[in-house]
Structures are given as C-alpha cells and as structure tokens.
Design an enzyme around this catalytic site. Structure first.
Site, PDB file in Angstrom:
ATOM      1  N   HIS A   1      73.760   5.538  57.122  1.00  0.00           N
ATOM      2  CA  HIS A   1      74.942   6.479  57.764  1.00  0.00           C
ATOM      3  C   HIS A   1      75.868   5.770  58.639  1.00  0.00           C
ATOM      4  O   HIS A   1      74.755   5.035  58.963  1.00  0.00           O
ATOM      5  CB  HIS A   1      74.292   7.585  57.872  1.00  0.00           C
TER       6      HIS A   1
ATOM      7  N   HIS B   1      77.699   6.941  60.860  1.00  0.00           N
ATOM      8  CA  HIS B   1      77.388   6.560  62.520  1.00  0.00           C
ATOM      9  C   HIS B   1      77.679   5.841  63.259  1.00  0.00           C
ATOM     10  O   HIS B   1      77.271   4.653  63.323  1.00  0.00           O
ATOM     11  CB  HIS B   1      76.870   7.965  63.267  1.00  0.00           C
TER      12      HIS B   1
ATOM     13  N   ASP C   1      76.486   4.870  66.298  1.00  0.00           N
ATOM     14  CA  ASP C   1      75.495   4.471  66.967  1.00  0.00           C
ATOM     15  C   ASP C   1      74.796   4.122  66.031  1.00  0.00           C
ATOM     16  O   ASP C   1      73.449   3.532  66.212  1.00  0.00           O
ATOM     17  CB  ASP C   1      74.866   5.457  67.700  1.00  0.00           C
ATOM     18  N   HIS C   2      75.141   3.302  64.400  1.00  0.00           N
ATOM     19  CA  HIS C   2      74.289   3.405  63.834  1.00  0.00           C
ATOM     20  C   HIS C   2      74.969   2.040  63.108  1.00  0.00           C
ATOM     21  O   HIS C   2      74.340   1.081  62.352  1.00  0.00           O
ATOM     22  CB  HIS C   2      73.494   4.223  62.374  1.00  0.00           C
TER      23      HIS C   2
ATOM     24  N   HIS D   1      72.472  15.405  57.346  1.00  0.00           N
ATOM     25  CA  HIS D   1      72.999  15.148  58.338  1.00  0.00           C
ATOM     26  C   HIS D   1      74.719  14.610  58.335  1.00  0.00           C
ATOM     27  O   HIS D   1      75.758  14.830  59.076  1.00  0.00           O
ATOM     28  CB  HIS D   1      71.955  14.270  59.074  1.00  0.00           C
TER      29      HIS D   1
ATOM     30  N   ASP E   1      68.692   9.889  60.388  1.00  0.00           N
ATOM     31  CA  ASP E   1      69.165  11.038  61.230  1.00  0.00           C
ATOM     32  C   ASP E   1      69.234  11.962  60.868  1.00  0.00           C
ATOM     33  O   ASP E   1      69.099  12.795  60.811  1.00  0.00           O
ATOM     34  CB  ASP E   1      70.056  11.390  62.173  1.00  0.00           C
TER      35      ASP E   1
ATOM     36  N   HIS F   1      66.187   7.892  66.497  1.00  0.00           N
ATOM     37  CA  HIS F   1      66.323   8.906  67.657  1.00  0.00           C
ATOM     38  C   HIS F   1      64.331   8.581  68.634  1.00  0.00           C
ATOM     39  O   HIS F   1      63.755   9.495  67.338  1.00  0.00           O
ATOM     40  CB  HIS F   1      67.117   9.618  67.581  1.00  0.00           C
TER      41      HIS F   1
END
Length: 261
Positions: free
Chosen positions: A50, A52, A54-55, A108, A133, A171
């Site tokens: 996805h 985001h 942090d990915h 998410h 996530d 995570h």
C-alpha cells in the site's frame, strides 16, 4: 526470509536465494542497501502492499540504484512513484521462482493488497503471507480509507488461508496488541500462553514475527468477531453492538482499540 528493522517498529521483509533478493514494503532504502551489501545479494524485485510513506519511502532510491522492478496495488498507482507494475486481487507475480497470489484487502487503505505463496524454498517450507498493515499479530490496521465491512471481509479472506501460513506483518506491534486482546478475552488460555512467549522474545531482542495464522485465529480478537466472548466484550464497550453481526462487532473493537491505553 529476513525481517529488516526500519524506523521505530517497521519490518521490511527480505527473501533471498541464489544471490538475489526481493524486499517487501521498503519504507527506508538504507536497511535494504546494508543487507544486500552484507550478504552479497542483488536486488531482483520490490513488492509493495500500500501507498503509506513508511512502506514506499525507499522504493525510488532502490529502483534507481539497482534497476529492480516494482509491483504494487493497482488502485493506488497514482499515490506510488512510477514506474511499477499494477496488481489486483486474482493476479499472480513470480519472484525468485516463487509464485505469489495477490489478494485484495481494502480497509487500512482503499487499494491495499497482500501477497500469498503456498510455500517458500526455505527450511520451513510452509506458506507465507505478506499482509502489510491489514493484519498484525493479535491486531489489525486502523481504518484510514476503508470501512468496517471492507476490513472484516479482508480479514476473513486472510483467515481462510492455511493454518501453517507464516504471517509477515509490517510492524512490531505485537505486545501492545496483546494487551488489548487480553482485555477483550481475559480467559483465553492460548492468548495468555502466546503473550508470555512474545514477551520473552522481545525481552531477548527478537522479533515476534512471523506469526502463525492458526495461532492468530485462536488469539486475535479481530479474527474472532464471531466468537461469543469477543462479541460480548464488544457489546460491553458499545451497547449498540449487534452480537450476531461480525461487522458490528469489528467496528466496536476497532473503535475500542483506537482509544485503548
């Protein structure tokens, strides 16, 4: 299969074989560059679940430095740096000789996908799931773009995979999720045993992941929305919950978790 720590609590998952590697959700390029150099590997591909930051934050640097192809969610292609190969549920992608099935798991984010392989050519030889996530050990992702109904359906799809599936979450949230899970089901003996084991792992500086899907079905409240104990706990949080409606139970659990201390 290696979990590369990134930021405060992310894992970038790395598969490697015959001198080549593939990484999943590289929010930061540096841990990947370090792992490649330490093991003498060439980056052969990048899988994204996805959009985001942090990915995907390390995707561009890795692609530019290595020329590795990138695969990611078709419904989020305008939110991820191009070029990448768009994928959606029902598609398949082969990396390092391993075929992965793509599963749509909105909730998410609107276009979130997961990658599932029936087996990896490693010592475990069991199925593996890269779920970003959507599913965490003892928990699930927040609903930033999707609805409770979408997330319930996504979790149902993942829960239907074989019990020996290795769940590679993005995570290290396990201990905080377990604290909430114990509040929901304080009498769940398997949950209490798993919680003790995870606390030992973290005390030793070890990851709690990958989790095992059969264990998640036994201890994760978000996969247990049809269990009477979980529905009862959700109704205790919100008297409007319909205990026979998994989506209603899920929505209450997710709201409860959002404010849980």
């Amino acid at each position: 299969m290696l979990p590369l720590p990134a930021f405060a609590d992310n894992y970038i998952w790395m598969l490697h074989a015959a001198g080549q590697a593939v990484v999943v959700d590289p929010g930061d390029a540096q841990p990947v560059f370090d792992a490649l150099a330490q093991r003498g590997l060439r980056l052969a591909g990048i899988l994204v679940t996805h959009h985001h930051r942090d990915h995907v934050g390390g995707v561009a640097a890795l692609r530019e430095a290595t020329g590795a192809p990138v695969w990611g969610p078709a419904r989020e292609q305008y939110r991820i740096a191009v070029p990448f190969v768009p994928l959606a549920g029902g598609d398949r992608v082969e990396v390092l000789g391993v075929p992965f099935a793509v599963i749509d798991v909105p909730g998410h984010t609107a276009g979130h996908i997961a990658y599932y392989a029936p087996a990896l050519p490693d010592a475990a030889g069991t199925p593996v799931l890269f779920c970003g996530d959507t599913l965490f050990s003892a928990g699930c992702g927040r609903l930033f773009e999707g609805t409770p109904a979408q997330m319930q359906a996504s979790l149902d799809a993942l829960a239907a995979l074989p019990g020996d599936t290795r769940v590679c979450c993005a995570h290290e949230y396990t201990l905080s999720n377990l604290k909430f899970a114990r509040a929901v089901e304080p009498g769940n003996a398997e949950l209490l045993q798993y919680s003790a084991r995870c606390h030992e792992l973290r005390a030793g500086g070890l990851p709690t992941l990958p989790a095992r899907l059969a264990t998640e079905r036994a201890i994760n409240p978000f996969l247990r929305t049809r269990e009477a104990t979980v529905a009862g706990a959700a109704r205790g949080f919100d008297a409007q919950v319909s205990p026979n409606d998994a989506v209603s139970v899920f929505a209450a659990l997710r709201q409860w978790k959002n404010t849980f201390q």
